[in-house]
Design a protein around this motif. Structure first.
Motif, PDB file in Angstrom:
ATOM      1  N   GLY A   5     -59.066 -20.335  17.112  1.00 37.07           N
ATOM      2  CA  GLY A   5     -60.375 -20.328  17.716  1.00 37.07           C
ATOM      3  C   GLY A   5     -61.520 -20.940  17.307  1.00 37.07           C
ATOM      4  O   GLY A   5     -61.303 -21.056  15.858  1.00 37.07           O
ATOM      5  N   LEU A   6     -62.379 -21.671  17.814  1.00 39.51           N
ATOM      6  CA  LEU A   6     -63.328 -22.450  17.155  1.00 39.51           C
ATOM      7  C   LEU A   6     -64.628 -22.316  18.052  1.00 39.51           C
ATOM      8  O   LEU A   6     -64.503 -22.528  19.456  1.00 39.51           O
ATOM      9  N   ILE A   7     -65.772 -21.890  17.342  1.00 42.70           N
ATOM     10  CA  ILE A   7     -66.921 -21.850  18.161  1.00 42.70           C
ATOM     11  C   ILE A   7     -68.240 -22.327  17.137  1.00 42.70           C
ATOM     12  O   ILE A   7     -68.141 -22.428  16.095  1.00 42.70           O
ATOM     13  N   PHE A   8     -69.137 -23.119  17.988  1.00 42.47           N
ATOM     14  CA  PHE A   8     -70.542 -23.492  17.133  1.00 42.47           C
ATOM     15  C   PHE A   8     -71.603 -22.806  17.863  1.00 42.47           C
ATOM     16  O   PHE A   8     -72.045 -22.934  18.957  1.00 42.47           O
ATOM     17  N   ASN A  49     -54.668 -22.508  26.515  1.00 38.03           N
ATOM     18  CA  ASN A  49     -54.915 -21.761  25.392  1.00 38.03           C
ATOM     19  C   ASN A  49     -56.484 -21.708  24.906  1.00 38.03           C
ATOM     20  O   ASN A  49     -57.186 -21.070  25.553  1.00 38.03           O
ATOM     21  N   GLU A  50     -56.833 -22.407  23.754  1.00 36.42           N
ATOM     22  CA  GLU A  50     -58.059 -22.093  23.460  1.00 36.42           C
ATOM     23  C   GLU A  50     -59.195 -22.729  24.370  1.00 36.42           C
ATOM     24  O   GLU A  50     -59.104 -23.571  25.128  1.00 36.42           O
ATOM     25  N   LEU A  51     -60.247 -21.906  24.456  1.00 39.70           N
ATOM     26  CA  LEU A  51     -61.436 -22.006  25.639  1.00 39.70           C
ATOM     27  C   LEU A  51     -62.798 -22.251  24.940  1.00 39.70           C
ATOM     28  O   LEU A  51     -62.927 -21.990  23.902  1.00 39.70           O
ATOM     29  N   GLU A  52     -63.646 -22.850  25.893  1.00 42.76           N
ATOM     30  CA  GLU A  52     -64.961 -23.016  25.525  1.00 42.76           C
ATOM     31  C   GLU A  52     -65.653 -23.281  26.955  1.00 42.76           C
ATOM     32  O   GLU A  52     -65.301 -23.895  27.653  1.00 42.76           O
ATOM     33  N   TYR A  53     -66.746 -22.453  26.877  1.00 45.32           N
ATOM     34  CA  TYR A  53     -67.634 -22.455  28.145  1.00 45.32           C
ATOM     35  C   TYR A  53     -68.695 -23.690  27.781  1.00 45.32           C
ATOM     36  O   TYR A  53     -69.503 -23.521  26.969  1.00 45.32           O
ATOM     37  N   GLY A  65     -58.666 -26.086  19.736  1.00 45.75           N
ATOM     38  CA  GLY A  65     -59.851 -25.701  19.166  1.00 45.75           C
ATOM     39  C   GLY A  65     -60.784 -26.682  19.952  1.00 45.75           C
ATOM     40  O   GLY A  65     -60.862 -27.902  19.624  1.00 45.75           O
ATOM     41  N   ILE A  66     -61.852 -25.939  20.628  1.00 44.11           N
ATOM     42  CA  ILE A  66     -62.925 -26.593  21.151  1.00 44.11           C
ATOM     43  C   ILE A  66     -64.351 -25.844  20.908  1.00 44.11           C
ATOM     44  O   ILE A  66     -64.107 -24.653  21.148  1.00 44.11           O
ATOM     45  N   ALA A  67     -65.339 -26.473  20.470  1.00 48.58           N
ATOM     46  CA  ALA A  67     -66.563 -25.605  20.231  1.00 48.58           C
ATOM     47  C   ALA A  67     -67.738 -26.694  20.654  1.00 48.58           C
ATOM     48  O   ALA A  67     -67.534 -27.786  20.443  1.00 48.58           O
TER      49      ALA A  67
HETATM   50 CA   LIG Z   1     -63.750 -22.356  21.685  1.00 50.19          CA
END
Ligand SMILES: [Ca+2]
Length: 270
Positions: free
Chosen positions: A60-63, A188-192, A241-243
């Motif tokens: 998981g990756l977020i900013f 898999n890993e998500l990002e809005y 991993g997308i942030a």
């Molecule tokens: Ca993400």
């Protein structure tokens, strides 16, 4: 004219044959959506390269609000971290105990939600301190998670994405991700990102962009070649991993056990 028409026909049949061969060699077949539908392919450019903990099995990756958070997986090595973008140094860390295998993370209303793979249990943390403040149950596997400001949005390794109420954790909507007639699974890993859902696909170098209203694929971002050949050895060290830093319109991507984290710019084609 007849000869010319035949030539065109032969050429057309040759193209069909090539496409069939390409399909036969692709794995897994359900992800071979690009051969079957009208696809918008976006290109990218690297803006910055930052160090990344090559021991972090990124799930998981977020900013958010100037802070980079990372969730890592594997039993006994799972964690939630706040990471310094510039140095890759771990600033804060909360370990996830065995036997949990942690997965995606998202931050909503001051709380970080973290999934686990097969344990059907998610954890809730105070985003400032990374202190665990609660947990929640859900059905099926947990892979990626993001949110649109209202719902928790969860992938489970299939082509389905579920929307959950963040208070009751009830499923309020489910979408099936499709590119034309093809199902796009192993999400898999998500990002809005600006009204779209970006998703990693397990063991795929492409990020797929999805319309959250109906699950239709809106585009593909092929990140093949982002990491230098030989930079990772482990077969599971795949792009994940997308942030998105909404305040500064920056997009970050990395992978499991990758030594680097990339800021990239998407060049949209339409
Ligand atoms: Ca993400």
């Amino acid at each position: 004219m007849i000869i010319k028409a035949r030539l065109v026909l032969i050429l057309a049949l040759s193209v069909v044959g090539l496409q069939c061969n390409a399909g036969a060699n692709s794995s897994p077949p359900s992800n071979n959506a690009s051969a079957n539908a009208v696809v918008v392919k976006h290109s990218y450019q690297i803006v910055n390269i930052y160090p990344h903990d090559s021991g972090a099995f990124t799930q998981g990756l977020i900013f958010v609000d100037g802070k980079l958070y990372e969730g890592t997986g594997q039993e006994g090595r799972s964690s939630l971290r706040e990471v310094d973008l510039q140095t890759g140094r771990v600033l804060k860390k909360t370990d996830v105990p065995e036997p949990f295998f942690a997965e995606g993370i998202t931050l909503l209303n001051g709380k970080i939600y973290q999934l686990t793979w097969k344990n059907k249990m998610g954890f809730i943390y105070n985003a400032q301190t990374l202190e665990k403040i609660g947990q929640f149950a859900y059905t099926g596997e947990g892979w990626g998670i993001t949110n649109d400001g209202r719902s928790l949005i969860i992938s489970d390794g299939s082509n389905r994405i579920k929307f959950l109420d963040p208070d009751s954790f009830r499923v309020t909507k489910t979408i099936a991700v499709t590119d034309g007639p093809a199902s796009v699974d192993q999400l898999n890993e998500l990002e809005y990102v600006n009204g779209e859902i970006y998703a990693n696909i397990w063991h795929d170098q492409r990020i797929v962009t999805i319309d959250p209203q109906n699950g239709r694929v809106t585009g593909w971002i092929d990140l093949t070649g982002l990491l230098q050949p030989g930079a990772v050895q482990d077969e599971e060290a795949v792009l994940n991993g997308i942030a998105y830093d909404q305040a500064n319109n920056r997009l970050f991507v990395t992978g499991k056990l990758w030594p680097q984290l990339f800021e990239i710019k998407i060049k949209r084609q339409s």
